[in-house]
Design a protein around this motif. Structure first.
Motif, short mmCIF file in Angstrom:
data_model
loop_
_atom_site.label_atom_id
_atom_site.label_comp_id
_atom_site.label_asym_id
_atom_site.label_seq_id
_atom_site.Cartn_x
_atom_site.Cartn_y
_atom_site.Cartn_z
N VAL A 135 0.85 -1.20 0.00
CA VAL A 135 0.00 0.00 0.00
C VAL A 135 0.89 1.25 0.00
O VAL A 135 0.65 2.20 -0.75
CB VAL A 135 -0.95 0.01 1.22
N ALA A 136 1.94 1.21 0.84
CA ALA A 136 2.84 2.38 0.93
C ALA A 136 3.50 2.63 -0.42
O ALA A 136 3.58 3.79 -0.87
CB ALA A 136 3.89 2.15 2.02
N VAL A 137 3.95 1.56 -1.08
CA VAL A 137 4.61 1.72 -2.38
C VAL A 137 3.62 2.29 -3.39
O VAL A 137 3.94 3.24 -4.11
CB VAL A 137 5.22 0.38 -2.87
N SER A 138 2.40 1.77 -3.43
CA SER A 138 1.50 2.28 -4.47
C SER A 138 1.08 3.72 -4.18
O SER A 138 0.90 4.51 -5.10
CB SER A 138 0.30 1.36 -4.72
N PHE A 139 1.00 4.08 -2.90
CA PHE A 139 0.69 5.48 -2.58
C PHE A 139 1.86 6.39 -3.01
O PHE A 139 1.65 7.45 -3.61
CB PHE A 139 0.40 5.64 -1.08
N ALA A 140 3.10 5.94 -2.73
CA ALA A 140 4.28 6.73 -3.11
C ALA A 140 4.33 6.90 -4.63
O ALA A 140 4.60 7.99 -5.14
CB ALA A 140 5.55 6.06 -2.60
N ILE A 141 4.01 5.82 -5.36
CA ILE A 141 4.01 5.90 -6.83
C ILE A 141 2.95 6.90 -7.31
O ILE A 141 3.20 7.70 -8.20
CB ILE A 141 3.78 4.50 -7.46
N SER A 142 1.77 6.87 -6.66
CA SER A 142 0.71 7.79 -7.11
C SER A 142 1.12 9.24 -6.86
O SER A 142 0.81 10.12 -7.66
CB SER A 142 -0.64 7.46 -6.46
N LEU A 143 1.85 9.50 -5.77
CA LEU A 143 2.33 10.87 -5.53
C LEU A 143 3.37 11.26 -6.58
O LEU A 143 3.33 12.36 -7.13
CB LEU A 143 2.96 10.99 -4.13
N ASP A 144 4.29 10.30 -6.87
CA ASP A 144 5.34 10.54 -7.87
C ASP A 144 4.74 10.87 -9.23
O ASP A 144 5.16 11.78 -9.92
CB ASP A 144 6.22 9.29 -8.04
N SER A 145 3.71 10.04 -9.60
CA SER A 145 3.16 10.20 -10.94
C SER A 145 2.48 11.56 -11.11
O SER A 145 2.25 12.01 -12.22
CB SER A 145 2.20 9.06 -11.27
N GLU A 146 2.15 12.18 -10.00
CA GLU A 146 1.53 13.51 -10.10
C GLU A 146 2.55 14.62 -9.86
O GLU A 146 2.17 15.78 -9.71
CB GLU A 146 0.44 13.64 -9.04
N ASN A 147 3.82 14.23 -9.75
CA ASN A 147 4.89 15.19 -9.43
C ASN A 147 4.57 16.00 -8.19
O ASN A 147 4.83 17.20 -8.12
CB ASN A 147 5.12 16.16 -10.61
N SER A 148 3.96 15.31 -7.22
CA SER A 148 3.55 16.01 -6.01
C SER A 148 4.76 16.31 -5.12
O SER A 148 5.70 15.51 -5.05
CB SER A 148 2.55 15.13 -5.26
N ALA A 149 4.70 17.45 -4.43
CA ALA A 149 5.80 17.80 -3.52
C ALA A 149 5.52 17.28 -2.10
O ALA A 149 6.29 17.52 -1.18
CB ALA A 149 5.99 19.30 -3.50
N ILE A 150 4.41 16.56 -1.94
CA ILE A 150 4.07 16.00 -0.62
C ILE A 150 5.15 14.99 -0.22
O ILE A 150 5.54 14.14 -1.04
CB ILE A 150 2.68 15.31 -0.66
N ARG A 151 5.65 15.11 1.03
CA ARG A 151 6.67 14.15 1.48
C ARG A 151 5.99 12.99 2.20
O ARG A 151 5.21 13.23 3.13
CB ARG A 151 7.67 14.85 2.42
N PHE A 152 6.26 11.79 1.72
CA PHE A 152 5.62 10.60 2.31
C PHE A 152 6.69 9.64 2.80
O PHE A 152 7.67 9.37 2.10
CB PHE A 152 4.74 9.92 1.26
#
Ligand SMILES: Nc1ncnc2c1ncn2[C@@H]1O[C@H](COP(=O)(O)OP(=O)(O)O)[C@@H](O)[C@H]1O
Ligand SMILES: [Mg+2]
Length: 243
Positions: free
Chosen positions: A109-126
């Motif tokens: 779950v953590a990996v897929s959430f991190a990927i979804s943030l990456d794919s949006e070029n989000s600056a949110i730190r997870f």
């Protein structure tokens, strides 16, 4: 729709009176079937409408210029996700058990959430801190995944574009304790007791079904879910699952 307070009262009545237990169980079953049928009957034509709109847009891109076209597309998309969440909510107490590594599930779950943030070029730190050696767990893998994704989705919706979100998991005696923490807008004392009730949302496009489904799923596993928060200081959701 029944609130959690109503459900508690109903459970008490069922414990106290055998006849009430039989009638209420029957009513609950009927209610469950009715919601499933309505969701199903609406989903079929809605899927057709959604596909037709997509075809129209692909073949006639000029429709995007029409007044209300984008709003209509968004509304149809919202109705589709509302129906999906309604089905999830309706089925949240029915578990399909299997034995799996809880560590792997949370890491995935953590990996897929991190990927979804990456794919949006989000600056949110997870970040995630998931203890190893938590052992096997017997439960509904897909539904527990949904719970964690709901918490992470809410955290992401609560933080600013440069927010911080973390997910942690540990084994504490005979419990798995999972925490999702964010430094977002927080939840005020007036509403924190209502957020686990169905259809309670404070978002423009919210369904209010994420936390109510999550609570039902966690409780069906014999566990508990709680939130601690203060305005502007962020929120911590804690899920405790007995092994
Ligand atoms: N991490 C969070 N930070 C701040 N508020 C939250 C958080 N998680 C949930 N909430 C509040 O709880 C409400 C209910 O959440 P949920 O059941 O997931 O429905 P929805 O996300 O569709 O609004 C949200 O509308 C929001 O006000
Ligand atoms: Mg939500």
């Amino acid at each position: 729709m029944l609130t959690n307070i109503d459900l508690n009262k109903m459970n008490r009545l069922m414990e106290e009176n055998r006849e009430a237990k039989q009638i209420i169980s029957q009513l609950l079953e009927n209610h469950h079937t009715t919601v499933s049928m309505i969701a199903h009957e609406i989903r079929n034509p809605l899927t057709l409408v959604s596909s037709s709109l997509q075809i129209i847009e692909a073949q006639h891109p000029e429709v995007k210029e029409f007044y209300n076209w984008n709003q209509t597309m968004e509304d149809v998309h919202f109705m589709c996700s509302l129906l999906n969440e309604l089905s999830t909510f309706n089925n949240s107490s029915t578990l399909h058990y299997s034995v799996f590594s809880i560590e792997k599930l949370i890491k995935n779950v953590a990996v897929s959430f991190a990927i979804s943030l990456d794919s949006e070029n989000s600056a949110i730190r997870f970040s995630s801190k998931i203890a190893s050696g938590m052992g096997d767990y017997t439960g509904d893998k897909i539904k527990l995944e949904r719970v964690l994704l709901n918490l992470l989705k809410n955290a992401r919706e609560a933080v600013n574009s440069d927010g911080i979100i973390s997910l942690s998991a540990n084994r504490n005696n005979d419990n798995i304790v999972i925490q999702c923490t964010d430094n977002g807008c927080g939840i005020s004392a007036e509403i924190i007791n209502k957020i686990f009730d169905p259809f309670v949302t404070y978002k423009e496009n919210g369904t209010g079904l994420g936390l109510s489904s999550s609570k039902r799923i966690v409780e069906a596993h014999g566990g508990s879910i709680s939130a601690e928060s203060s305005d502007d200081k962020g929120t911590v959701f804690t899920v405790t699952l007995p092994i």
